[in-house]
Every structure is written in C-alpha cells, then in structure tokens.
Design a protein around this motif. Structure first.
Motif, short mmCIF file in Angstrom:
data_model
loop_
_atom_site.label_atom_id
_atom_site.label_comp_id
_atom_site.label_asym_id
_atom_site.label_seq_id
_atom_site.Cartn_x
_atom_site.Cartn_y
_atom_site.Cartn_z
N MET A 15 -4.03 91.08 33.17
CA MET A 15 -2.92 90.87 32.24
C MET A 15 -3.23 91.48 30.89
SD MET A 15 -1.18 87.33 31.02
CE MET A 15 0.05 87.06 32.29
N ASN A 16 -4.40 91.19 30.37
CA ASN A 16 -4.79 91.89 29.15
C ASN A 16 -6.30 91.92 29.06
OD1 ASN A 16 -6.06 90.37 27.00
ND2 ASN A 16 -4.17 89.21 26.74
N ASN A 17 -6.83 92.84 28.29
CA ASN A 17 -8.26 93.07 28.31
C ASN A 17 -8.97 92.55 27.07
OD1 ASN A 17 -7.35 94.88 26.52
ND2 ASN A 17 -8.25 96.69 27.47
N THR A 18 -8.26 91.75 26.27
CA THR A 18 -8.96 91.12 25.16
C THR A 18 -9.73 89.92 25.67
OG1 THR A 18 -7.03 89.77 24.66
CG2 THR A 18 -7.24 91.85 23.50
N GLU A 19 -10.80 89.58 24.99
CA GLU A 19 -11.65 88.47 25.42
C GLU A 19 -10.88 87.15 25.36
OE1 GLU A 19 -15.42 88.49 25.79
OE2 GLU A 19 -15.18 90.64 26.14
N GLN A 20 -10.64 86.58 26.52
CA GLN A 20 -10.04 85.25 26.59
C GLN A 20 -11.04 84.36 27.29
OE1 GLN A 20 -6.25 86.95 28.45
NE2 GLN A 20 -5.56 85.05 27.46
N ASP A 40 -15.03 80.58 35.06
CA ASP A 40 -16.40 80.78 35.55
C ASP A 40 -16.41 81.34 36.97
OD1 ASP A 40 -17.23 79.69 33.22
OD2 ASP A 40 -18.07 77.86 34.09
N ILE A 41 -15.50 80.83 37.76
CA ILE A 41 -15.48 81.20 39.17
C ILE A 41 -15.23 82.70 39.36
CG2 ILE A 41 -13.03 80.71 39.58
CD1 ILE A 41 -14.03 79.22 42.17
N VAL A 42 -14.47 83.26 38.42
CA VAL A 42 -14.23 84.71 38.45
C VAL A 42 -15.50 85.45 38.03
CG1 VAL A 42 -12.93 86.59 37.38
CG2 VAL A 42 -11.75 84.48 38.04
N ILE A 43 -16.10 85.00 36.93
CA ILE A 43 -17.34 85.62 36.45
C ILE A 43 -18.41 85.62 37.55
CG2 ILE A 43 -19.23 85.47 34.78
CD1 ILE A 43 -16.48 86.27 33.60
N ASN A 44 -18.50 84.52 38.27
CA ASN A 44 -19.53 84.42 39.30
C ASN A 44 -19.33 85.37 40.48
OD1 ASN A 44 -20.87 82.47 37.86
ND2 ASN A 44 -19.92 80.75 38.93
N ARG A 45 -18.09 85.88 40.63
CA ARG A 45 -17.87 86.84 41.72
C ARG A 45 -18.18 88.27 41.30
NH1 ARG A 45 -13.26 83.34 43.46
NH2 ARG A 45 -12.01 84.35 41.87
N LEU A 46 -18.15 88.53 40.00
CA LEU A 46 -18.31 89.92 39.56
C LEU A 46 -19.64 90.55 40.02
CD1 LEU A 46 -16.79 89.90 35.95
CD2 LEU A 46 -15.63 90.27 38.12
N PRO A 47 -20.76 89.82 39.92
CA PRO A 47 -22.02 90.45 40.36
C PRO A 47 -22.01 90.86 41.83
CG PRO A 47 -22.48 88.53 39.00
CD PRO A 47 -21.00 88.51 39.29
N PRO A 103 -7.92 91.07 49.44
CA PRO A 103 -7.61 92.11 48.46
C PRO A 103 -6.94 91.53 47.22
CG PRO A 103 -6.79 92.72 50.64
CD PRO A 103 -7.31 91.32 50.75
N ALA A 104 -6.10 90.53 47.42
CA ALA A 104 -5.38 89.93 46.28
C ALA A 104 -6.36 89.31 45.29
CB ALA A 104 -4.38 88.88 46.77
N GLN A 105 -7.37 88.64 45.82
CA GLN A 105 -8.34 88.01 44.93
C GLN A 105 -9.09 89.04 44.10
OE1 GLN A 105 -11.97 85.45 46.12
NE2 GLN A 105 -10.46 84.16 45.12
N ILE A 106 -9.46 90.12 44.73
CA ILE A 106 -10.18 91.17 44.02
C ILE A 106 -9.31 91.77 42.91
CG2 ILE A 106 -11.10 93.51 44.30
CD1 ILE A 106 -12.17 92.56 47.03
N ARG A 107 -8.06 92.07 43.24
CA ARG A 107 -7.18 92.66 42.22
C ARG A 107 -6.95 91.67 41.08
NH1 ARG A 107 -4.20 94.26 46.79
NH2 ARG A 107 -2.36 93.07 46.19
N LYS A 108 -6.74 90.40 41.45
CA LYS A 108 -6.51 89.38 40.42
C LYS A 108 -7.75 89.21 39.53
CE LYS A 108 -3.25 86.45 39.97
NZ LYS A 108 -1.97 86.81 39.33
N ASP A 109 -8.92 89.22 40.15
CA ASP A 109 -10.15 89.10 39.37
C ASP A 109 -10.25 90.24 38.35
OD1 ASP A 109 -10.96 86.81 40.68
OD2 ASP A 109 -12.53 87.77 41.87
#
Lengths: 208, 208
Positions: free
Chosen positions: A1-6, A10-17, A47-53
């Motif tokens: 939605m936007n790329n400013t720091e909001q 946590d659950i999203v952050i934990n998937r990034l690695p 795929p939806a989860q990845i795009r949403k993340d």
DNA sequence: ACGTGTGAATTATTTCACAGCT
DNA sequence: AGCTGTGAAATAATTCACACGT
C-alpha cells in the motif's frame, strides 16, 4: 500500500528472511525472475500471501513478468538491514556456547562474534580465534567493540541476569538459547531458541 | 468448551509447553495454586488468553480459587503426551550434532537419544555413550529401537534427503537444525530450529 | 469477593478476485 | 496472456465482559 515506515506485523517480518533465503538459492541457480505463484510453491505458501507481504513495503514486481530476483533480493536485504554487519558477543562458553562460537554460519550472514564472556575464564583463552573474557568486563567490551547483539548460552537460572546486564551495556538484540522466557524492555528485540519447547509441542501431534 | 479431541489451533498447542515450564517453576517453589491473572503476569500474556487456551481442553480451574498447580500440570502433561518418553536419534555428528548429543536437557524431558547416524563413522564410535552408526543402517535401527523422533543436524544440502529417509523408516517427528524448510507429509510433524532466520528478523528491529 | 469459563465483540491475518499494467 | 497490487471478504485469534460457582 505504501512504502513509508509503518508498523508492519511481526508475522510478516518473520517471513521475509525465508524469502531472502529462497531467492538466494534461486539466484545461485542462475534464475533471474520468479512469480509469486512459483515462489509460493517453493515455500509451501500462497501467492496471495507473498504479494500481500511485499505490498507492505512497496511495489517490487512487474505485471505479467513477476519479480526480478536480484532487485527483489536487494530490496528485502535493505528492509531487513542485512547489508550491514552486526557485532555480536556470546555469553556462556560451555558446550553450547562453544558450538555457537565454532559455527561459521553467523559470520557468513554478517553476524560477527567479536568476543565471548564467561564467569570463569577457561585454560584456553580463545575459541576459533574469539577471546574469552570475564563477565565482569562485559560493559567495557560491549561499548568499546560496538556490540549490538548478545547471544546467550548460559544456564536458565543465570539468563535473566546476563540479559539485564547485556541490555544495560547497550545491546539492542538478544538471541537467547537458555530455556526460559526473559523479560525484555520494549526497545530491545529478543528471539528465543528453545528446542525443548519445540519437542514438547511436537509430542502433542505424535500420538494422534 | 468441550474436552473431546477437536482441531486445536497450532498456536494454542505451541503455548502449552510454556505454561508447563512456568507451572513447574512454581511447583518447585512450593506454590500450590495460581490464578490466570498471576500466570499471565509471569508469562507476559493476558489472563483471558490463558483461560481461553485451557478451555479448548476442559475445565481445570475453580471459580474464586484459580488453578491447582499439580492438577493443571498433570492435565497439560497428559494433553501434550509428556508422560511417556520418546525414542530419538540424531543424524549428523559434526560439531552441532555432538553438542546436541552431549546436551542433557533432552533426556531430562524424556526425549531419549538412542543412536546417532553419520555418513562417515568417526574414529570414536561413541559420544556420551551414544553409538554412532552409518546412515545406510538407519532404517534397521529406527525400526528395531522404535524411534519416533529424528533430530537432523546435517548440512542444509543433505537435509531433505535425510528427512525423507527418516520418514520412510517410520519416524513421526523431525526436529530440524538445518537452515532450510523441508517438505514434509501431513502425517509427520516438523519443527525448525533456525537461529539465522531469527537473527535476520531481529535485524529489522535493530536499526529503528 | 474472587476468579473461572465462555459467548460476543474486536482486532489481526489470510484469502479472494479482479482492475490494470506490460 | 500473464501476473502484480490491492480493496473487499472471509477466516482466525485475541480480548472483553459478565453470569455463575465456590
């Protein structure tokens, strides 16, 4: 939605690695591009989860094309602060602490173990070139060496005291191997590695 | 709501061992009773969550009184199957595998390491009284020794093959220390211990 | 008076489904 | 034609709030 720091969950952050790791694998296999469909298949997710993340941070893909692996990797590494290296220390040089110090994986990923601490200095004052110092000198070394991460491998009974001391000395992240759940101030990050808890959860499913 | 076996959310199951641990601590301090309020305080969670978690399995408390620690502990241990011991094996006897074998905490909690496997049998054929066997004999030992849990401490590149083989030999749970996410059939349970992923998630918060 | 157990309300997370870009 | 990014819908998890038993 936007790329400013909001406040990203946590659950999203934990998937990034996990995405970073898989993208690295793909890159080393000379693949240059990937769709959320394919990445989801590799990671056993949708795929939806990845795009949403990803959408929490910006728009990294190209419609009809998917994601450029090099570009996506660089963006994710930047988001996670993986492009800098982090000075770390180990507290507790028993068998577990020694295994941690000997493990090369931390260094490979930019987590540099600069010094280790123990209550009693063993005869060999060095493990894998890491010097072992007295816990009583912790504050001084952490400040001088600009250590930001403390890896705790002391017995559970000693862990809270050690962690309090690490935080007081200026550490901002704790990787806790002691089998207990420490109390941590909000401005410090803590991750627990607790194989017994994992096995006990697993036992529930074993007998069904 | 009711105490017949339904599908309890994983997230609830994963909290139960934490309750067990804290209740054990309280018991060893000779406390006999506790309220959800106090337990929540110790575990940095809400009383409502604790009561809701328990309510999936039955009614363990007394209104106005709280929970009897001995009774609640016994119920939780029964739910999690902690009252039986589980035969286990370690695959991969490098530094990490050795540290796992030497760690007494698994035995203390009823996870008995009966044998270890490696591709190459080292000179010392035993670590902490655990015999090291060739991976090629895995199937046979797992069946003979009735091993239900495999602890995987091989390099990431070898892990999926080892895990497939463990499962084929009849193992029902995997504790995976390799830095990769294995593909696992639905009737097998897997927990991953991955400190690098934890550190990478942590890095996100370090620079804020 | 205290504190559980639980429906109901709220909040968080995942999934759907499709407009729009390449 | 293929695949992203995203509002809207659906599902899951947490928290509220209170009736009820001790």
């Amino acid at each position: 939605m936007n790329n400013t720091e909001q406040d990203i969950p946590d659950i999203v952050i934990n998937r990034l690695p996990l995405y970073v790791r898989t993208l690295n694998d793909l890159k080393s296999m000379n693949q240059t591009t990937i769709s959320s469909e394919h990445l989801g298949h590799l990671l056993q997710t949708t795929p939806a989860q990845i795009r949403k993340d990803f959408s929490h941070f910006g728009k990294f893909g190209k419609q009809g094309k998917g994601y450029n692996i090099d570009y996506l990797l660089e963006e994710l590494r930047e988001i996670l602060n993986l492009n800098k290296s982090w000075n770390s220390c180990v507290v507790g040089v028993g068998k577990l602490g020694q295994a941690v110090i000997n493990y090369q994986g931390f260094k490979d990923e930019g987590y540099l173990i600069k010094v280790a601490f123990d209550i009693s200095i063993p005869k060999t004052k060095t493990i894998s070139d890491i010097e072992i110092r007295s816990i009583s000198d912790m504050n001084q070394y952490i400040k001088t060496l600009d250590i930001k991460i403390g890896i705790v491998t002391v017995p559970a009974i000693d862990a809270q005291g050690v962690i309090d001391r690490l935080i007081q000395s200026g550490v901002k992240g704790i990787l806790n191997y002691a089998p207990m759940k420490p109390i941590i101030p909000k401005n410090v990050s803590c991750m627990n590695i607790d194989p017994i808890l994992s096995l006990q959860s697993m036992s529930y499913y074993l007998d069904k």
